[in-house]
Design a protein around this motif. Structure first.
Motif, PDB file in Angstrom:
ATOM      1  N   VAL A 284       0.845  -1.186   0.000  1.00  0.00           N
ATOM      2  CA  VAL A 284       0.000   0.000   0.000  1.00  0.00           C
ATOM      3  C   VAL A 284       0.887   1.244   0.000  1.00  0.00           C
ATOM      4  O   VAL A 284       2.090   1.187   0.257  1.00  0.00           O
ATOM      5  N   LYS A 285       0.265   2.370  -0.285  1.00  0.00           N
ATOM      6  CA  LYS A 285       0.945   3.665  -0.260  1.00  0.00           C
ATOM      7  C   LYS A 285       0.494   4.436   0.976  1.00  0.00           C
ATOM      8  O   LYS A 285      -0.703   4.504   1.251  1.00  0.00           O
ATOM      9  N   ILE A 286       1.449   5.011   1.702  1.00  0.00           N
ATOM     10  CA  ILE A 286       1.094   5.775   2.893  1.00  0.00           C
ATOM     11  C   ILE A 286       1.761   7.148   2.856  1.00  0.00           C
ATOM     12  O   ILE A 286       2.812   7.325   2.247  1.00  0.00           O
ATOM     13  N   PHE A 287       1.098   8.115   3.479  1.00  0.00           N
ATOM     14  CA  PHE A 287       1.712   9.437   3.593  1.00  0.00           C
ATOM     15  C   PHE A 287       1.874   9.780   5.065  1.00  0.00           C
ATOM     16  O   PHE A 287       1.142   9.293   5.932  1.00  0.00           O
ATOM     17  N   VAL A 288       2.871  10.602   5.360  1.00  0.00           N
ATOM     18  CA  VAL A 288       3.183  10.954   6.739  1.00  0.00           C
ATOM     19  C   VAL A 288       2.348  12.163   7.146  1.00  0.00           C
ATOM     20  O   VAL A 288       2.419  13.222   6.515  1.00  0.00           O
ATOM     21  N   GLU A 289       1.557  11.994   8.191  1.00  0.00           N
ATOM     22  CA  GLU A 289       0.692  13.058   8.688  1.00  0.00           C
ATOM     23  C   GLU A 289       1.509  14.033   9.537  1.00  0.00           C
ATOM     24  O   GLU A 289       2.026  13.656  10.591  1.00  0.00           O
ATOM     25  N   ASP A 290       1.668  15.260   9.065  1.00  0.00           N
ATOM     26  CA  ASP A 290       2.460  16.244   9.799  1.00  0.00           C
ATOM     27  C   ASP A 290       1.623  17.443  10.240  1.00  0.00           C
ATOM     28  O   ASP A 290       2.162  18.456  10.695  1.00  0.00           O
ATOM     29  N   GLU A 291       0.304  17.338  10.118  1.00  0.00           N
ATOM     30  CA  GLU A 291      -0.581  18.427  10.524  1.00  0.00           C
ATOM     31  C   GLU A 291      -1.363  18.067  11.784  1.00  0.00           C
ATOM     32  O   GLU A 291      -1.389  18.831  12.758  1.00  0.00           O
ATOM     33  N   TYR A 292      -2.009  16.905  11.775  1.00  0.00           N
ATOM     34  CA  TYR A 292      -2.825  16.484  12.908  1.00  0.00           C
ATOM     35  C   TYR A 292      -2.040  15.573  13.841  1.00  0.00           C
ATOM     36  O   TYR A 292      -1.004  15.023  13.481  1.00  0.00           O
ATOM     37  N   THR A 293      -2.566  15.413  15.055  1.00  0.00           N
ATOM     38  CA  THR A 293      -1.929  14.589  16.081  1.00  0.00           C
ATOM     39  C   THR A 293      -2.872  13.485  16.509  1.00  0.00           C
ATOM     40  O   THR A 293      -4.056  13.726  16.738  1.00  0.00           O
ATOM     41  N   ARG A 294      -2.337  12.270  16.640  1.00  0.00           N
ATOM     42  CA  ARG A 294      -3.150  11.138  17.092  1.00  0.00           C
ATOM     43  C   ARG A 294      -3.138  11.005  18.609  1.00  0.00           C
ATOM     44  O   ARG A 294      -4.176  10.763  19.215  1.00  0.00           O
ATOM     45  N   ALA A 295      -1.955  11.127  19.225  1.00  0.00           N
ATOM     46  CA  ALA A 295      -1.843  10.868  20.658  1.00  0.00           C
ATOM     47  C   ALA A 295      -0.705  11.674  21.265  1.00  0.00           C
ATOM     48  O   ALA A 295       0.269  11.999  20.590  1.00  0.00           O
TER      49      ALA A 295
ATOM     50  N   SER B 119      -2.271   6.603   6.641  1.00  0.00           N
ATOM     51  CA  SER B 119      -1.450   7.685   7.162  1.00  0.00           C
ATOM     52  C   SER B 119      -0.477   7.140   8.209  1.00  0.00           C
ATOM     53  O   SER B 119      -0.822   6.264   8.991  1.00  0.00           O
ATOM     54  N   LEU B 120       0.718   7.685   8.214  1.00  0.00           N
ATOM     55  CA  LEU B 120       1.702   7.378   9.248  1.00  0.00           C
ATOM     56  C   LEU B 120       1.742   8.558  10.213  1.00  0.00           C
ATOM     57  O   LEU B 120       2.039   9.688   9.816  1.00  0.00           O
ATOM     58  N   TRP B 121       1.432   8.284  11.472  1.00  0.00           N
ATOM     59  CA  TRP B 121       1.383   9.343  12.479  1.00  0.00           C
ATOM     60  C   TRP B 121       2.755   9.598  13.066  1.00  0.00           C
ATOM     61  O   TRP B 121       3.528   8.668  13.321  1.00  0.00           O
TER      62      TRP B 121
ATOM     63  N   SER C 163       0.740  -5.812   6.479  1.00  0.00           N
ATOM     64  CA  SER C 163       0.418  -4.984   5.310  1.00  0.00           C
ATOM     65  C   SER C 163       1.689  -4.311   4.811  1.00  0.00           C
ATOM     66  O   SER C 163       2.178  -3.349   5.418  1.00  0.00           O
ATOM     67  N   PRO C 164       2.275  -4.809   3.720  1.00  0.00           N
ATOM     68  CA  PRO C 164       3.513  -4.205   3.202  1.00  0.00           C
ATOM     69  C   PRO C 164       3.276  -2.806   2.644  1.00  0.00           C
ATOM     70  O   PRO C 164       2.195  -2.501   2.143  1.00  0.00           O
ATOM     71  N   VAL C 165       4.281  -1.967   2.753  1.00  0.00           N
ATOM     72  CA  VAL C 165       4.211  -0.602   2.245  1.00  0.00           C
ATOM     73  C   VAL C 165       5.169  -0.468   1.064  1.00  0.00           C
ATOM     74  O   VAL C 165       6.342  -0.808   1.170  1.00  0.00           O
ATOM     75  N   GLY C 166       4.641   0.030  -0.050  1.00  0.00           N
ATOM     76  CA  GLY C 166       5.464   0.179  -1.255  1.00  0.00           C
ATOM     77  C   GLY C 166       5.902   1.601  -1.511  1.00  0.00           C
ATOM     78  O   GLY C 166       6.844   1.838  -2.277  1.00  0.00           O
ATOM     79  N   GLU C 167       5.212   2.562  -0.869  1.00  0.00           N
ATOM     80  CA  GLU C 167       5.567   3.975  -1.071  1.00  0.00           C
ATOM     81  C   GLU C 167       5.260   4.763   0.192  1.00  0.00           C
ATOM     82  O   GLU C 167       4.235   4.567   0.833  1.00  0.00           O
ATOM     83  N   LEU C 168       6.171   5.666   0.530  1.00  0.00           N
ATOM     84  CA  LEU C 168       6.033   6.517   1.711  1.00  0.00           C
ATOM     85  C   LEU C 168       6.302   7.959   1.307  1.00  0.00           C
ATOM     86  O   LEU C 168       7.354   8.259   0.726  1.00  0.00           O
TER      87      LEU C 168
ATOM     88  N   LYS D 255      10.281   5.296  -2.474  1.00  0.00           N
ATOM     89  CA  LYS D 255       9.870   4.032  -3.069  1.00  0.00           C
ATOM     90  C   LYS D 255      10.580   2.910  -2.329  1.00  0.00           C
ATOM     91  O   LYS D 255      11.801   2.953  -2.141  1.00  0.00           O
ATOM     92  N   ILE D 256       9.821   1.904  -1.919  1.00  0.00           N
ATOM     93  CA  ILE D 256      10.376   0.851  -1.069  1.00  0.00           C
ATOM     94  C   ILE D 256      10.369  -0.479  -1.809  1.00  0.00           C
ATOM     95  O   ILE D 256       9.310  -0.964  -2.228  1.00  0.00           O
ATOM     96  N   ASN D 257      11.557  -1.043  -1.980  1.00  0.00           N
ATOM     97  CA  ASN D 257      11.717  -2.371  -2.601  1.00  0.00           C
ATOM     98  C   ASN D 257      10.991  -2.463  -3.944  1.00  0.00           C
ATOM     99  O   ASN D 257      10.352  -3.475  -4.250  1.00  0.00           O
ATOM    100  N   ASP D 258      11.089  -1.380  -4.724  1.00  0.00           N
ATOM    101  CA  ASP D 258      10.453  -1.327  -6.050  1.00  0.00           C
ATOM    102  C   ASP D 258       8.953  -1.607  -5.991  1.00  0.00           C
ATOM    103  O   ASP D 258       8.358  -2.132  -6.944  1.00  0.00           O
ATOM    104  N   GLY D 259       8.321  -1.264  -4.855  1.00  0.00           N
ATOM    105  CA  GLY D 259       6.883  -1.456  -4.729  1.00  0.00           C
ATOM    106  C   GLY D 259       6.466  -2.898  -4.537  1.00  0.00           C
ATOM    107  O   GLY D 259       5.279  -3.232  -4.658  1.00  0.00           O
ATOM    108  N   LYS D 260       7.431  -3.760  -4.206  1.00  0.00           N
ATOM    109  CA  LYS D 260       7.135  -5.184  -4.027  1.00  0.00           C
ATOM    110  C   LYS D 260       7.266  -5.565  -2.555  1.00  0.00           C
ATOM    111  O   LYS D 260       7.974  -4.920  -1.790  1.00  0.00           O
ATOM    112  N   ILE D 261       6.589  -6.628  -2.157  1.00  0.00           N
ATOM    113  CA  ILE D 261       6.687  -7.121  -0.796  1.00  0.00           C
ATOM    114  C   ILE D 261       8.094  -7.646  -0.539  1.00  0.00           C
ATOM    115  O   ILE D 261       8.682  -8.327  -1.384  1.00  0.00           O
ATOM    116  N   GLY D 262       8.653  -7.292   0.628  1.00  0.00           N
ATOM    117  CA  GLY D 262      10.012  -7.712   0.956  1.00  0.00           C
ATOM    118  C   GLY D 262      10.068  -9.118   1.514  1.00  0.00           C
ATOM    119  O   GLY D 262       9.057  -9.697   1.927  1.00  0.00           O
ATOM    120  N   ASP D 263      11.282  -9.664   1.567  1.00  0.00           N
ATOM    121  CA  ASP D 263      11.461 -11.046   2.019  1.00  0.00           C
ATOM    122  C   ASP D 263      11.059 -11.233   3.479  1.00  0.00           C
ATOM    123  O   ASP D 263      10.417 -12.225   3.834  1.00  0.00           O
TER     124      ASP D 263
END
Length: 355
Positions: free
Chosen positions: A175-186, A218-220, A306-311, A319-327
């Protein structure tokens, strides 16, 4: 030990198509309820036909979010038996959540007994196709009708069950995730480590924001400095950088995930170094630019791994591991699901049969 009464339904539901379960769309024939009253304790444990909850409009849960919940699964093995995965860990986590939320605590052995009892009644609802399971949702809420802000004198503990397929329609695909730098979770001292609905409600705005940007999750970052990585959506998160695997420490702002602790145990057993030190997001971006960010994955009961292919962080897209699941990600997924569904030996002692 609980004395659980059973009232069977007289109107059984048709079973859904196992090929099209989705997640959280169908519910079984019965539910479990235990009442709690101040001065009496837990009482009247019962399994009854699945039905709507009757609440007074002034019930404190509706006004002050006095509730907590858990998430776990029952799995059908190739031999047709049904088993749970580390239910004592869910019971312990709910105990700790309820201590923080000023809710009554159900003893670990009673929690596990209640889960087993309901799953045994609903055994025919545990699907058998690969990747399917019976999702179990224990929860507790304050039902006293009162509009003053104080602890409640009455509560209900309930368990409902839902046959499910994969949590994400993409399955094990990155999946693709973005880093949340505006809101706060905890924030420190808050409820970030608990499994309470308010944490998830507060996180939805970032999920909506991420979807608008074309990202699934989102990555908090931490709530004080907005510098250190914490959780991904409803999951814990791991980063493999130059051979070492990092995950955020459970210091009050991160949920102590059952899948998280299971992954750490497996990784250490396999000889990997696992660091639970705080990890700055800029170090992750730097590692990506240097070609050292090897794998990223989220962990949780619903999706397992849940593997992440883009951050994406600000203007940097990693780009992480060419968008593929790692070993390592694949090995963790195969091992955990193998243990859970009984296709691999459980040499960790994590599974509990429902008999």
């Amino acid at each position: 030990m609980l004395d659980i009464k059973f009232t069977p339904t007289t109107n059984k539901k048709p079973k859904p198509d196992q090929h099209n379960l989705g997640f959280g769309n169908y519910y079984t024939d019965h539910m479990l309820i235990i009442d709690h009253t101040e001065g009496i304790g837990w009482h009247d444990a019962r399994i009854v036909p699945y039905q709507p909850i009757q609440l007074d409009p002034a019930a404190m849960v509706l006004h002050y979010a006095m509730e907590s919940f858990e998430g776990m699964k029952a799995y059908r093995t190739p031999e047709g038996k049904v088993q749970l995965f580390r239910p004592d860990c869910n019971a312990e986590r709910m105990w700790n959540t309820n201590a923080r939320m000023c809710l009554p605590q159900l003893p670990v052995e009673d929690f596990v007994q209640a889960v087993k009892a309901l799953v045994k009644v609903e055994e025919d609802w545990v699907p058998s196709l690969p990747g399917t399971s019976l999702y179990i949702r224990p929860f507790i809420f304050a039902d006293e009708p009162h509009l003053g802000v104080r602890t409640s004198k009455t509560h209900q503990f309930m368990i409902i069950c839902s046959p499910v397929g994969a949590y994400y329609s993409t399955g094990i695909n990155p999946v693709k995730i973005f880093v949340e730098d505006e809101y706060t979770r905890a924030c420190p001292g808050g409820t970030g480590f608990t499994k309470c609905g308010g944490n998830y409600a507060a996180s939805l705005i970032s999920q909506v924001k991420g979807h608008e940007l074309g990202y699934e999750q989102s990555l908090w970052l931490d709530g004080v400095e907005h510098k250190y990585v914490e959780e991904v959506g409803s999951m814990n998160c791991f980063f493999k950088i130059d051979g070492t695997i990092y995950t955020a420490p459970c210091v009050g702002t991160v949920l102590p995930g059952v899948t998280r602790r299971s992954c750490i145990a497996l990784l250490e057993k396999w000889g990997y170094t696992v660091s639970e030190e705080r990890l700055p997001i800029v170090d992750i971006v730097k590692a990506s630019k240097e070609g050292k960010l090897e794998e990223v994955f989220g962990t949780g009961t619903a999706a397992v791994i849940s593997p992440v292919g883009e951050l994406r962080y600000e203007d940097d897209v990693c780009k992480i591991n060419d968008g593929k699941i790692g070993d390592v990600t694949q090995r963790l997924y195969d091992t955990l699901t193998g243990i859970q569904w009984g296709t691999k030996p459980d040499d960790m002692g994590w599974t509990v049969p429902v008999e």
